[in-house]
Design an enzyme around this catalytic site. Structure first.
Site, PDB file in Angstrom:
ATOM      1  N   GLU A 152      -3.626  -9.809   4.197  1.00  0.00           N
ATOM      2  CA  GLU A 152      -4.626  -9.356   5.172  1.00  0.00           C
ATOM      3  C   GLU A 152      -5.861 -10.248   5.247  1.00  0.00           C
ATOM      4  O   GLU A 152      -6.319 -10.620   6.341  1.00  0.00           O
ATOM      5  CB  GLU A 152      -5.087  -7.918   4.853  1.00  0.00           C
ATOM      6  CG  GLU A 152      -4.035  -6.847   5.110  1.00  0.00           C
ATOM      7  CD  GLU A 152      -3.184  -6.525   3.899  1.00  0.00           C
ATOM      8  OE1 GLU A 152      -3.072  -7.399   3.005  1.00  0.00           O
ATOM      9  OE2 GLU A 152      -2.637  -5.413   3.833  1.00  0.00           O
ATOM     10  N   GLU A 183       0.834  -1.214   0.000  1.00  0.00           N
ATOM     11  CA  GLU A 183       0.000   0.000   0.000  1.00  0.00           C
ATOM     12  C   GLU A 183       0.870   1.266   0.000  1.00  0.00           C
ATOM     13  O   GLU A 183       0.554   2.247  -0.683  1.00  0.00           O
ATOM     14  CB  GLU A 183      -0.936  -0.023   1.202  1.00  0.00           C
ATOM     15  CG  GLU A 183      -1.956  -1.155   1.101  1.00  0.00           C
ATOM     16  CD  GLU A 183      -2.832  -1.241   2.337  1.00  0.00           C
ATOM     17  OE1 GLU A 183      -2.291  -1.590   3.403  1.00  0.00           O
ATOM     18  OE2 GLU A 183      -4.031  -0.950   2.244  1.00  0.00           O
TER      19      GLU A 183
HETATM   20  N1  COA Z   1       4.808  -7.328  12.410  1.00  0.00           N
HETATM   21  C1  COA Z   1       5.629  -7.392  13.455  1.00  0.00           C
HETATM   22  N2  COA Z   1       6.841  -8.005  13.426  1.00  0.00           N
HETATM   23  C2  COA Z   1       7.224  -8.549  12.253  1.00  0.00           C
HETATM   24  C3  COA Z   1       6.414  -8.508  11.117  1.00  0.00           C
HETATM   25  C4  COA Z   1       5.144  -7.864  11.213  1.00  0.00           C
HETATM   26  N3  COA Z   1       4.327  -7.759  10.171  1.00  0.00           N
HETATM   27  N4  COA Z   1       7.048  -9.138  10.127  1.00  0.00           N
HETATM   28  C5  COA Z   1       8.220  -9.562  10.629  1.00  0.00           C
HETATM   29  N5  COA Z   1       8.326  -9.213  11.910  1.00  0.00           N
HETATM   30  C6  COA Z   1       9.450  -9.459  12.823  1.00  0.00           C
HETATM   31  C7  COA Z   1       9.445 -10.887  13.335  1.00  0.00           C
HETATM   32  O1  COA Z   1       8.573 -11.011  14.439  1.00  0.00           O
HETATM   33  C8  COA Z   1      10.900 -11.054  13.713  1.00  0.00           C
HETATM   34  O2  COA Z   1      11.133 -10.426  14.960  1.00  0.00           O
HETATM   35  P1  COA Z   1      12.063 -11.167  16.065  1.00  0.00           P
HETATM   36  O3  COA Z   1      13.411 -11.309  15.414  1.00  0.00           O
HETATM   37  O4  COA Z   1      12.043 -10.205  17.219  1.00  0.00           O
HETATM   38  O5  COA Z   1      11.420 -12.482  16.344  1.00  0.00           O
HETATM   39  C9  COA Z   1      11.631 -10.258  12.652  1.00  0.00           C
HETATM   40  O6  COA Z   1      10.670  -9.346  12.109  1.00  0.00           O
HETATM   41  C10 COA Z   1      12.163 -11.099  11.507  1.00  0.00           C
HETATM   42  O7  COA Z   1      11.080 -11.867  11.001  1.00  0.00           O
HETATM   43  P2  COA Z   1      11.112 -13.462  10.873  1.00  0.00           P
HETATM   44  O8  COA Z   1       9.716 -13.956  10.847  1.00  0.00           O
HETATM   45  O9  COA Z   1      12.022 -14.060  11.909  1.00  0.00           O
HETATM   46  O10 COA Z   1      11.828 -13.617   9.462  1.00  0.00           O
HETATM   47  P3  COA Z   1      11.576 -14.773   8.397  1.00  0.00           P
HETATM   48  O11 COA Z   1      12.584 -14.567   7.340  1.00  0.00           O
HETATM   49  O12 COA Z   1      11.526 -16.105   9.063  1.00  0.00           O
HETATM   50  O13 COA Z   1      10.109 -14.490   7.811  1.00  0.00           O
HETATM   51  C11 COA Z   1       8.333 -13.136   6.907  1.00  0.00           C
HETATM   52  C12 COA Z   1       9.855 -13.277   7.137  1.00  0.00           C
HETATM   53  C13 COA Z   1       8.087 -11.772   6.302  1.00  0.00           C
HETATM   54  C14 COA Z   1       7.871 -14.262   5.965  1.00  0.00           C
HETATM   55  C15 COA Z   1       7.598 -13.287   8.252  1.00  0.00           C
HETATM   56  O14 COA Z   1       8.237 -12.414   9.189  1.00  0.00           O
HETATM   57  C16 COA Z   1       6.159 -12.933   8.190  1.00  0.00           C
HETATM   58  O15 COA Z   1       5.367 -13.701   7.696  1.00  0.00           O
HETATM   59  N6  COA Z   1       5.792 -11.730   8.710  1.00  0.00           N
HETATM   60  C17 COA Z   1       4.427 -11.301   8.773  1.00  0.00           C
HETATM   61  C18 COA Z   1       3.984 -10.760   7.435  1.00  0.00           C
HETATM   62  C19 COA Z   1       2.535 -10.312   7.541  1.00  0.00           C
HETATM   63  O16 COA Z   1       1.642 -11.110   7.650  1.00  0.00           O
HETATM   64  N7  COA Z   1       2.354  -9.001   7.578  1.00  0.00           N
HETATM   65  C20 COA Z   1       1.080  -8.438   7.924  1.00  0.00           C
HETATM   66  C21 COA Z   1       0.441  -7.854   6.783  1.00  0.00           C
HETATM   67  S1  COA Z   1      -1.123  -7.206   7.239  1.00  0.00           S
END
Ligand code: COA
Length: 245
Positions: free
Chosen positions: A142, A122
Protein backbone atom coordinates in the site's frame (compact mmCIF):
# COMPACT_ATOMS: atom_id res chain seq x y z
CA UNK A 1 -18.48 -34.06 2.94
CA UNK A 2 -20.47 -30.90 2.14
CA UNK A 3 -23.95 -31.06 3.58
CA UNK A 4 -25.39 -27.97 1.98
CA UNK A 5 -24.11 -25.03 0.01
CA UNK A 6 -25.47 -21.50 -0.36
CA UNK A 7 -24.13 -18.80 -2.65
CA UNK A 8 -24.87 -15.43 -1.07
CA UNK A 9 -26.46 -13.21 -3.73
CA UNK A 10 -23.36 -12.57 -5.83
CA UNK A 11 -20.49 -14.92 -6.46
CA UNK A 12 -17.52 -12.99 -5.07
CA UNK A 13 -17.94 -14.87 -1.77
CA UNK A 14 -19.00 -18.46 -1.36
CA UNK A 15 -20.41 -19.48 1.98
CA UNK A 16 -20.84 -23.18 2.67
CA UNK A 17 -21.96 -25.05 5.74
CA UNK A 18 -20.03 -28.24 6.42
CA UNK A 19 -20.39 -31.04 8.94
CA UNK A 20 -19.33 -30.43 12.51
CA UNK A 21 -20.53 -26.83 12.75
CA UNK A 22 -17.97 -25.55 10.24
CA UNK A 23 -18.62 -22.75 7.75
CA UNK A 24 -16.25 -22.25 4.83
CA UNK A 25 -15.94 -18.72 3.49
CA UNK A 26 -14.24 -18.61 0.10
CA UNK A 27 -13.06 -15.35 -1.48
CA UNK A 28 -14.23 -16.12 -4.96
CA UNK A 29 -12.72 -13.98 -7.71
CA UNK A 30 -10.01 -16.35 -8.89
CA UNK A 31 -9.69 -14.54 -12.24
CA UNK A 32 -8.64 -11.40 -10.35
CA UNK A 33 -6.58 -13.33 -7.78
CA UNK A 34 -9.45 -12.81 -5.31
CA UNK A 35 -8.81 -9.05 -5.18
CA UNK A 36 -11.06 -7.45 -2.60
CA UNK A 37 -13.62 -5.16 -4.25
CA UNK A 38 -16.67 -3.35 -2.89
CA UNK A 39 -18.97 -6.15 -3.88
CA UNK A 40 -16.81 -8.65 -2.04
CA UNK A 41 -16.78 -6.41 1.01
CA UNK A 42 -20.59 -6.40 1.07
CA UNK A 43 -20.76 -10.13 0.59
CA UNK A 44 -18.15 -10.86 3.23
CA UNK A 45 -20.28 -8.73 5.57
CA UNK A 46 -23.35 -10.88 4.78
CA UNK A 47 -21.37 -14.07 5.31
CA UNK A 48 -20.01 -12.85 8.64
CA UNK A 49 -23.53 -12.00 9.80
CA UNK A 50 -24.55 -15.54 8.90
CA UNK A 51 -21.65 -16.85 10.99
CA UNK A 52 -22.59 -14.61 13.89
CA UNK A 53 -26.30 -15.43 13.84
CA UNK A 54 -26.29 -19.15 13.04
CA UNK A 55 -26.00 -21.05 16.30
CA UNK A 56 -25.10 -24.20 14.41
CA UNK A 57 -21.95 -22.59 13.03
CA UNK A 58 -19.17 -23.03 15.59
CA UNK A 59 -16.09 -22.15 13.56
CA UNK A 60 -14.99 -20.77 10.19
CA UNK A 61 -12.40 -21.63 7.58
CA UNK A 62 -11.42 -18.73 5.29
CA UNK A 63 -9.72 -19.45 1.97
CA UNK A 64 -9.23 -18.11 -1.53
CA UNK A 65 -10.66 -19.74 -4.63
CA UNK A 66 -8.32 -21.20 -7.21
CA UNK A 67 -4.68 -22.12 -6.86
CA UNK A 68 -3.03 -18.77 -7.31
CA UNK A 69 -4.10 -16.54 -4.44
CA UNK A 70 -5.64 -16.16 -1.04
CA UNK A 71 -6.26 -12.48 -1.90
CA UNK A 72 -4.11 -10.12 -4.00
CA UNK A 73 -5.24 -7.08 -2.02
CA UNK A 74 -7.70 -4.29 -2.70
CA UNK A 75 -9.06 -4.23 -6.23
CA UNK A 76 -6.81 -1.69 -7.90
CA UNK A 77 -9.25 -1.23 -10.78
CA UNK A 78 -11.65 0.54 -8.37
CA UNK A 79 -9.12 3.23 -7.53
CA UNK A 80 -9.56 6.59 -9.22
CA UNK A 81 -13.20 5.91 -9.95
CA UNK A 82 -15.65 8.69 -10.81
CA UNK A 83 -17.16 10.85 -8.02
CA UNK A 84 -20.48 9.02 -8.17
CA UNK A 85 -18.74 5.66 -7.84
CA UNK A 86 -16.71 7.04 -4.97
CA UNK A 87 -19.89 8.08 -3.19
CA UNK A 88 -21.44 4.69 -3.83
CA UNK A 89 -18.35 3.08 -2.40
CA UNK A 90 -18.30 5.22 0.73
CA UNK A 91 -21.92 4.31 1.42
CA UNK A 92 -21.07 0.64 1.12
CA UNK A 93 -17.97 1.02 3.22
CA UNK A 94 -20.08 2.33 6.06
CA UNK A 95 -20.66 -1.32 6.82
CA UNK A 96 -18.10 -2.09 9.46
CA UNK A 97 -16.84 -5.37 8.04
CA UNK A 98 -13.67 -5.39 10.09
CA UNK A 99 -15.43 -4.50 13.34
CA UNK A 100 -17.87 -7.35 12.71
CA UNK A 101 -15.06 -9.73 11.82
CA UNK A 102 -13.07 -8.94 14.96
CA UNK A 103 -16.16 -9.17 17.17
CA UNK A 104 -17.03 -12.74 16.14
CA UNK A 105 -16.73 -15.07 19.10
CA UNK A 106 -16.21 -18.19 16.99
CA UNK A 107 -12.75 -19.43 15.98
CA UNK A 108 -11.58 -18.53 12.48
CA UNK A 109 -8.77 -20.32 10.64
CA UNK A 110 -7.20 -18.89 7.47
CA UNK A 111 -5.83 -21.24 4.81
CA UNK A 112 -3.40 -19.12 2.79
CA UNK A 113 -2.01 -20.09 -0.59
CA UNK A 114 -0.47 -18.11 -3.43
CA UNK A 115 -0.58 -14.32 -3.30
CA UNK A 116 -1.56 -12.80 0.02
CA UNK A 117 -1.01 -9.08 -0.45
CA UNK A 118 -2.28 -5.94 1.26
CA UNK A 119 -5.89 -6.56 2.31
CA UNK A 120 -5.15 -10.27 1.96
CA UNK A 121 -2.76 -10.01 4.90
CA UNK A 122 -5.29 -7.86 6.78
CA UNK A 123 -8.01 -10.48 6.27
CA UNK A 124 -5.62 -13.16 7.48
CA UNK A 125 -4.66 -11.01 10.48
CA UNK A 126 -8.31 -10.77 11.49
CA UNK A 127 -8.43 -14.58 11.69
CA UNK A 128 -7.35 -16.43 14.83
CA UNK A 129 -5.06 -19.04 13.31
CA UNK A 130 -3.19 -18.69 10.03
CA UNK A 131 -1.78 -21.67 8.14
CA UNK A 132 0.11 -21.10 4.89
CA UNK A 133 1.04 -23.23 1.93
CA UNK A 134 4.69 -23.16 0.94
CA UNK A 135 3.55 -21.40 -2.26
CA UNK A 136 2.29 -18.35 -0.40
CA UNK A 137 3.77 -14.94 -1.25
CA UNK A 138 3.13 -12.09 1.16
CA UNK A 139 3.56 -8.34 0.99
CA UNK A 140 2.07 -5.02 2.06
CA UNK A 141 2.34 -2.82 -1.09
CA UNK A 142 0.00 0.00 0.00
CA UNK A 143 2.56 2.61 1.05
CA UNK A 144 4.48 2.17 -2.19
CA UNK A 145 1.21 2.84 -4.03
CA UNK A 146 0.74 6.10 -2.12
CA UNK A 147 -1.72 5.12 0.59
CA UNK A 148 -1.83 3.08 3.78
CA UNK A 149 -3.59 -0.13 4.78
CA UNK A 150 -7.28 0.50 5.46
CA UNK A 151 -8.53 -2.73 6.96
CA UNK A 152 -6.72 -2.73 10.26
CA UNK A 153 -3.24 -3.49 8.97
CA UNK A 154 -1.59 -0.65 10.84
CA UNK A 155 -3.19 -1.82 14.09
CA UNK A 156 -3.45 -5.61 13.87
CA UNK A 157 0.01 -6.25 12.44
CA UNK A 158 1.91 -4.55 15.29
CA UNK A 159 -0.02 -6.80 17.69
CA UNK A 160 1.04 -9.89 15.76
CA UNK A 161 4.51 -8.95 14.58
CA UNK A 162 5.63 -6.05 16.74
CA UNK A 163 6.07 -2.44 15.70
CA UNK A 164 9.51 -2.82 14.16
CA UNK A 165 8.68 -5.69 11.81
CA UNK A 166 5.35 -4.09 10.87
CA UNK A 167 7.02 -0.83 9.89
CA UNK A 168 9.69 -2.66 7.96
CA UNK A 169 7.03 -4.53 5.97
CA UNK A 170 4.85 -1.44 5.42
CA UNK A 171 7.62 0.98 4.51
CA UNK A 172 9.57 -1.32 2.20
CA UNK A 173 6.55 -3.20 0.80
CA UNK A 174 8.87 -6.10 0.04
CA UNK A 175 7.46 -9.49 -0.79
CA UNK A 176 8.19 -12.34 1.57
CA UNK A 177 7.82 -16.09 1.57
CA UNK A 178 5.74 -18.44 3.69
CA UNK A 179 8.89 -19.45 5.54
CA UNK A 180 9.60 -15.81 6.38
CA UNK A 181 5.96 -15.33 7.41
CA UNK A 182 6.43 -18.23 9.83
CA UNK A 183 9.61 -16.68 11.17
CA UNK A 184 7.88 -13.29 11.65
CA UNK A 185 4.96 -14.94 13.47
CA UNK A 186 2.42 -13.99 10.82
CA UNK A 187 1.49 -17.64 10.29
CA UNK A 188 1.75 -20.48 12.76
CA UNK A 189 2.44 -23.29 10.30
CA UNK A 190 3.60 -23.87 6.72
CA UNK A 191 2.56 -26.98 4.82
CA UNK A 192 2.86 -28.17 1.25
CA UNK A 193 0.34 -26.69 -1.16
CA UNK A 194 -1.56 -29.95 -1.52
CA UNK A 195 -1.90 -30.41 2.22
CA UNK A 196 -3.19 -26.92 3.01
CA UNK A 197 -6.93 -27.36 2.94
CA UNK A 198 -6.86 -30.64 4.86
CA UNK A 199 -4.46 -29.34 7.47
CA UNK A 200 -6.45 -26.14 8.01
CA UNK A 201 -9.67 -28.12 8.35
CA UNK A 202 -7.99 -30.51 10.82
CA UNK A 203 -6.74 -27.54 12.85
CA UNK A 204 -10.25 -26.09 12.99
CA UNK A 205 -11.79 -29.44 13.96
CA UNK A 206 -9.22 -29.81 16.75
CA UNK A 207 -10.06 -26.34 18.03
CA UNK A 208 -13.77 -27.16 17.92
CA UNK A 209 -13.29 -30.06 20.33
CA UNK A 210 -13.29 -27.38 23.05
CA UNK A 211 -16.62 -26.03 24.32
CA UNK A 212 -17.88 -23.03 22.34
CA UNK A 213 -18.27 -21.04 25.55
CA UNK A 214 -14.57 -21.46 26.41
CA UNK A 215 -13.49 -20.64 22.86
CA UNK A 216 -15.59 -17.48 22.90
CA UNK A 217 -14.28 -16.49 26.31
CA UNK A 218 -10.65 -16.98 25.26
CA UNK A 219 -11.16 -14.85 22.15
CA UNK A 220 -12.94 -12.15 24.11
CA UNK A 221 -10.42 -11.85 26.91
CA UNK A 222 -7.40 -11.86 24.61
CA UNK A 223 -8.79 -9.19 22.28
CA UNK A 224 -10.47 -6.94 24.88
CA UNK A 225 -7.47 -7.30 27.18
CA UNK A 226 -5.19 -5.77 24.56
CA UNK A 227 -7.02 -2.45 24.96
CA UNK A 228 -6.84 -2.43 28.77
CA UNK A 229 -4.16 -1.68 31.37
CA UNK A 230 -2.73 -4.95 32.70
CA UNK A 231 -4.55 -4.88 36.05
CA UNK A 232 -7.90 -4.32 34.36
CA UNK A 233 -7.16 -7.01 31.80
CA UNK A 234 -6.34 -9.46 34.61
CA UNK A 235 -9.60 -8.54 36.33
CA UNK A 236 -11.45 -9.15 33.07
CA UNK A 237 -9.77 -12.56 32.80
CA UNK A 238 -10.90 -13.45 36.34
CA UNK A 239 -14.45 -12.24 35.72
CA UNK A 240 -14.89 -14.09 32.45
CA UNK A 241 -13.12 -17.17 33.82
CA UNK A 242 -15.57 -17.51 36.68
CA UNK A 243 -18.51 -17.54 34.25
CA UNK A 244 -17.11 -20.78 32.79
CA UNK A 245 -16.59 -22.56 36.08
N1 COA B 1 -6.84 -5.65 -8.17
C1 COA B 1 -7.47 -5.93 -9.31
N2 COA B 1 -7.09 -6.92 -10.16
C2 COA B 1 -6.03 -7.67 -9.80
C3 COA B 1 -5.33 -7.44 -8.61
C4 COA B 1 -5.76 -6.37 -7.77
N3 COA B 1 -5.17 -6.10 -6.61
N4 COA B 1 -4.33 -8.32 -8.54
C5 COA B 1 -4.41 -9.08 -9.65
N5 COA B 1 -5.43 -8.68 -10.41
C6 COA B 1 -5.87 -9.26 -11.69
C7 COA B 1 -4.99 -8.80 -12.83
O1 COA B 1 -5.41 -7.53 -13.30
C8 COA B 1 -5.24 -9.90 -13.83
O2 COA B 1 -6.48 -9.69 -14.48
P1 COA B 1 -6.60 -9.92 -16.08
O3 COA B 1 -6.28 -11.37 -16.29
O4 COA B 1 -8.04 -9.57 -16.36
O5 COA B 1 -5.61 -9.01 -16.71
C9 COA B 1 -5.38 -11.14 -12.97
O6 COA B 1 -5.70 -10.66 -11.66
C10 COA B 1 -4.11 -11.96 -12.85
O7 COA B 1 -3.07 -11.08 -12.44
P2 COA B 1 -1.69 -10.90 -13.24
O8 COA B 1 -1.11 -9.59 -12.88
O9 COA B 1 -1.89 -11.17 -14.70
O10 COA B 1 -0.86 -12.12 -12.64
P3 COA B 1 0.72 -12.15 -12.41
O11 COA B 1 1.03 -13.53 -11.99
O12 COA B 1 1.44 -11.61 -13.59
O13 COA B 1 0.99 -11.14 -11.19
C11 COA B 1 0.60 -10.17 -9.02
C12 COA B 1 0.41 -11.40 -9.94
C13 COA B 1 -0.15 -10.43 -7.74
C14 COA B 1 2.10 -9.97 -8.77
C15 COA B 1 0.05 -8.92 -9.74
O14 COA B 1 -1.26 -9.23 -10.20
C16 COA B 1 -0.03 -7.72 -8.86
O15 COA B 1 0.96 -7.10 -8.59
N6 COA B 1 -1.27 -7.37 -8.41
C17 COA B 1 -1.50 -6.20 -7.62
C18 COA B 1 -1.13 -6.47 -6.17
C19 COA B 1 -1.39 -5.21 -5.36
O16 COA B 1 -0.69 -4.24 -5.49
N7 COA B 1 -2.46 -5.25 -4.59
C20 COA B 1 -2.97 -4.06 -3.96
C21 COA B 1 -2.73 -4.07 -2.55
S1 COA B 1 -3.33 -2.59 -1.83
Amino acid sequence: MSTDSIDIEEPTVKYERRDGGIAVLTLNRPGALNAFNVQMRDEVFEALMAVRDDDEVRGVLVRGAGDRAFCAGADLSEFGSTPSQAIARSIRWERDVWGLWLSLNKPIVAAIQGYCLGSGIEIAAACDVRIAADTAVFGMPEVGLGFIPAAGGTQLLPQLLGQGRTLELLLTGHRFTAKEALHYGLVSEVVSHGMLEGRAMDALRTILQAPSSALAAAKRVVSEGLDLPLAEAMALERRVGTTLA
